[in-house]
Design a protein around this motif. Structure first.
Motif, PDB file in Angstrom:
ATOM      1  N   GLU A 206       0.851  -1.187   0.000  1.00  0.00           N
ATOM      2  CA  GLU A 206       0.000   0.000   0.000  1.00  0.00           C
ATOM      3  C   GLU A 206       0.890   1.242   0.000  1.00  0.00           C
ATOM      4  OE1 GLU A 206      -3.830   1.564   2.490  1.00  0.00           O
ATOM      5  OE2 GLU A 206      -2.853  -0.275   3.166  1.00  0.00           O
ATOM      6  N   LEU A 207       0.536   2.210  -0.839  1.00  0.00           N
ATOM      7  CA  LEU A 207       1.406   3.377  -0.999  1.00  0.00           C
ATOM      8  C   LEU A 207       0.761   4.650  -0.457  1.00  0.00           C
ATOM      9  CD1 LEU A 207       2.657   2.717  -4.661  1.00  0.00           C
ATOM     10  CD2 LEU A 207       3.736   2.012  -2.519  1.00  0.00           C
ATOM     11  N   THR A 208       1.598   5.608  -0.062  1.00  0.00           N
ATOM     12  CA  THR A 208       1.119   6.923   0.371  1.00  0.00           C
ATOM     13  C   THR A 208       0.735   7.745  -0.855  1.00  0.00           C
ATOM     14  OG1 THR A 208       3.278   7.969   0.193  1.00  0.00           O
ATOM     15  CG2 THR A 208       2.788   6.872   2.286  1.00  0.00           C
ATOM     16  N   GLU A 209       0.264   8.964  -0.611  1.00  0.00           N
ATOM     17  CA  GLU A 209      -0.125   9.827  -1.733  1.00  0.00           C
ATOM     18  C   GLU A 209       1.075  10.226  -2.589  1.00  0.00           C
ATOM     19  OE1 GLU A 209       0.860  12.508   1.691  1.00  0.00           O
ATOM     20  OE2 GLU A 209      -0.134  10.576   1.451  1.00  0.00           O
ATOM     21  N   ILE A 210       2.305  10.046  -2.082  1.00  0.00           N
ATOM     22  CA  ILE A 210       3.478  10.338  -2.912  1.00  0.00           C
ATOM     23  C   ILE A 210       4.202   9.046  -3.322  1.00  0.00           C
ATOM     24  CG2 ILE A 210       3.859  12.727  -2.207  1.00  0.00           C
ATOM     25  CD1 ILE A 210       5.961  11.696  -0.208  1.00  0.00           C
ATOM     26  N   GLY A 211       3.449   7.952  -3.351  1.00  0.00           N
ATOM     27  CA  GLY A 211       3.958   6.719  -3.951  1.00  0.00           C
ATOM     28  C   GLY A 211       4.946   5.926  -3.115  1.00  0.00           C
ATOM     29  N   SER A 212       4.988   6.185  -1.796  1.00  0.00           N
ATOM     30  CA  SER A 212       5.946   5.467  -0.943  1.00  0.00           C
ATOM     31  C   SER A 212       5.223   4.412  -0.111  1.00  0.00           C
ATOM     32  CB  SER A 212       6.640   6.453   0.005  1.00  0.00           C
ATOM     33  OG  SER A 212       7.261   7.469  -0.732  1.00  0.00           O
ATOM     34  N   PRO A 213       5.888   3.293   0.198  1.00  0.00           N
ATOM     35  CA  PRO A 213       5.218   2.259   0.992  1.00  0.00           C
ATOM     36  C   PRO A 213       4.779   2.802   2.358  1.00  0.00           C
ATOM     37  CG  PRO A 213       7.214   1.397  -0.011  1.00  0.00           C
ATOM     38  CD  PRO A 213       7.230   2.880  -0.246  1.00  0.00           C
ATOM     39  N   LYS A 214       3.481   2.635   2.659  1.00  0.00           N
ATOM     40  CA  LYS A 214       2.948   3.140   3.934  1.00  0.00           C
ATOM     41  C   LYS A 214       3.628   2.494   5.131  1.00  0.00           C
ATOM     42  CE  LYS A 214      -1.649   4.758   2.782  1.00  0.00           C
ATOM     43  NZ  LYS A 214      -3.094   4.543   2.907  1.00  0.00           N
ATOM     44  N   LEU A 215       4.133   1.275   4.917  1.00  0.00           N
ATOM     45  CA  LEU A 215       4.791   0.552   6.007  1.00  0.00           C
ATOM     46  C   LEU A 215       5.886   1.386   6.670  1.00  0.00           C
ATOM     47  CD1 LEU A 215       5.364  -2.885   4.250  1.00  0.00           C
ATOM     48  CD2 LEU A 215       4.005  -2.520   6.314  1.00  0.00           C
ATOM     49  N   PHE A 216       6.538   2.241   5.890  1.00  0.00           N
ATOM     50  CA  PHE A 216       7.703   2.972   6.412  1.00  0.00           C
ATOM     51  C   PHE A 216       7.516   4.489   6.429  1.00  0.00           C
ATOM     52  CE2 PHE A 216       9.113  -0.523   3.535  1.00  0.00           C
ATOM     53  CZ  PHE A 216       9.371  -1.455   4.525  1.00  0.00           C
ATOM     54  N   PHE A 217       6.586   4.993   5.624  1.00  0.00           N
ATOM     55  CA  PHE A 217       6.557   6.445   5.396  1.00  0.00           C
ATOM     56  C   PHE A 217       5.200   7.076   5.724  1.00  0.00           C
ATOM     57  CE2 PHE A 217       9.693   4.604   2.432  1.00  0.00           C
ATOM     58  CZ  PHE A 217      10.825   5.286   2.833  1.00  0.00           C
TER      59      PHE A 217
END
Ligand code: SF4
Ligand code: SF4
Length: 303
Positions: A206-217
Motif C-alpha cells: 500500500e502506498l502513500t499519496e506520494i507513492g511510498s510504501p505506507k509501512l515505512f513512510f
C-alpha cells in the motif's frame, strides 16, 4: 550451516544474478532447479548518483543482501556488483529492455538529466532513452533514494542538467507506469528490501499519496520523535550536540515522513536525532530543493 546442496543452489543463483558464464555442471544443474518464475528479476540502473544507496543496501542485516538478491529476487544487472561489463553488459540490459528476457522490475538509483541527456549514458545510450524503452516492457519500477524519486542533490536549485526523478520523467512523457518511491539520502536497506520481499510474497504494498510504501513512510519524524516533549515544552538546543529539540537548528522532522525513530540506522546503532543532528529531511520530496535552505542552520540570536 549450509549443506552442500544449499551451497550449490546459492552459487548457481549468484552466477545467474551476476552474469557469470561457463558455470561448472553441478552449479548449472542446481541453477536449473530454481524456478525462475517465482522470483522477480531486478534490472538495477544508476543515473546521476553517488552510489550511496547501493552501499546502504549492502548493509542489510536480516535477511542478508546475498539472500535478498538470490532467494527473494534475482539481480540481473547492477553496475557496481555484476561481474558482467562492457558489451556483454549492454547486451544483457538491452535484451531485458527489448522485452526478450522475460518480465522484470526496473530499479533506478539516481536522477535523470532531462536538459543534458549526454550527462548520463550507459554504454552508448543515454539513460533517458533506455528508460523510455524500458517503460514499454517492465512490470513496474522502483525508484531508490532521493535522486531517483525527486532529483535529490543533482536536482538542487540552479543545477545545469535539469535533473529529475523517475515519476516526473514518466509524467512529462505521459507514461503511465507505477513507480514505488523509496526516498532517503541514502535509503535505509530495510525500506528497499522489505518492499522487495513484500512484492514477492504479498504483492504491491500500500502506498502513500506520494507513492511510498505506507509501512515505512506514514508518520512524520516529528510526531514519533523522542524529543517531541522538549518541543512542546520549548526546550530547544542552542548548538549541535546539545540536548533538547533541534527545531531551531533547522530540524525538518515536521515535514518529513519516515520511521527512523523506531527503525534506527547503522544496524540499529543510532539515528540522526539520537546523534544530536537535526533531521535534514532526506526522506522528504523537498529534500535539497532550495538554495536558501541549508541542511543545518544557526539558532537566531536575540539582538
Ligand atoms: S528534534 Fe526535530 S523531529 Fe524532534 S521534536 Fe524537535 S523538531 Fe520535531
Ligand atoms: S531522521 Fe531525517 S535526515 Fe535522518 S535519515 Fe531519517 S529522514 Fe533522513
Amino acid at each position: 550451516m549450509m549443506n552442500r546442496r544449499e551451497f550449490m543452489t546459492m552459487a548457481a543463483a549468484i552466477g545467474a544474478a551476476f552474469g557469470v558464464g561457463n558455470l561448472p555442471e553441478p552449479v548449472a544443474a542446481a541453477l536449473r532447479q530454481i524456478d525462475p518464475q517465482t522470483i522477480p528479476k531486478l534490472l538495477y540502473l544508476q543515473g546521476q548518483s553517488c552510489s550511496g544507496c547501493s552501499i546502504s543496501l549492502l548493509q542489510a542485516r536480516e535477511p542478508t543482501p546475498l539472500t535478498l538478491i538470490t532467494r527473494y529476487s534475482q539481480l540481473v544487472f547492477h553496475a557496481d556488483l555484476s561481474a558482467t561489463s562492457g558489451s556483454q553488459a549492454m547486451d544483457l540490459i538491452e535484451r531485458y529492455i527489448a522485452g526478450e528476457a522475460g518480465p522484470y522490475f526496473l530499479v533506478l538509483e539516481g536522477a535523470i538529466p532531462e536538459k543534458m541527456p549526454t550527462a548520463c549514458k550507459i554504454g552508448d545510450k543515454s539513460l533517458a532513452s533506455l528508460l523510455e524503452s524500458a517503460a514499454r516492457t517492465m512490470v513496474g519500477a522502483v525508484a531508490i533514494g532521493a535522486c531517483a524519486c525527486d532529483g535529490g542533490i543533482p536536482g538542487a536549485e540552479g543545477n545545469l542538467t535539469g535533473a529529475v526523478g523517475l515519476p516526473k520523467f514518466f509524467a512529462q512523457r505521459k507514461i503511465d507506469k507505477s513507480v514505488i518511491q523509496i526516498r532517503g539520502c541514502s535509503v535505509h536497506p530495510d525500506w528497499v528490501w522489505q518492499t522487495v520481499v513484500h512484492l514477492v510474497k504479498i504483492g504491491m504494498p500500500e502506498l502513500t499519496e506520494i507513492g511510498s510504501p505506507k509501512l515505512f513512510f506514514s508518520r512524520s519524524i516529528h510526531e514519533t520523535c523522542p524529543r517531541y516533549h522538549d518541543f512542546q515544552q520549548e526546550i530547544f538546543a542552542a548548538k549541535l550536540g546539545d540536548g533538547g529539540c533541534l527545531f531551531q537548528l533547522g530540524c525538518l522532522g515536521q515535514q518529513t515522513k519516515a520511521d527512523c525513530s523506531s527503525r534506527w540506522w547503522n544496524g540499529g546503532q543510532t539515528w540522526c536525532i539520537n546523534a544530536n543532528a537535526p533531521c535534514i529531511g532526506c526522506a522528504s520530496p523537498l529534500f535539497a530543493k532550495q538554495k536558501n535552505m541549508p541542511f543545518y542552520r544557526m539558532k537566531k540570536r536575540k539582538t
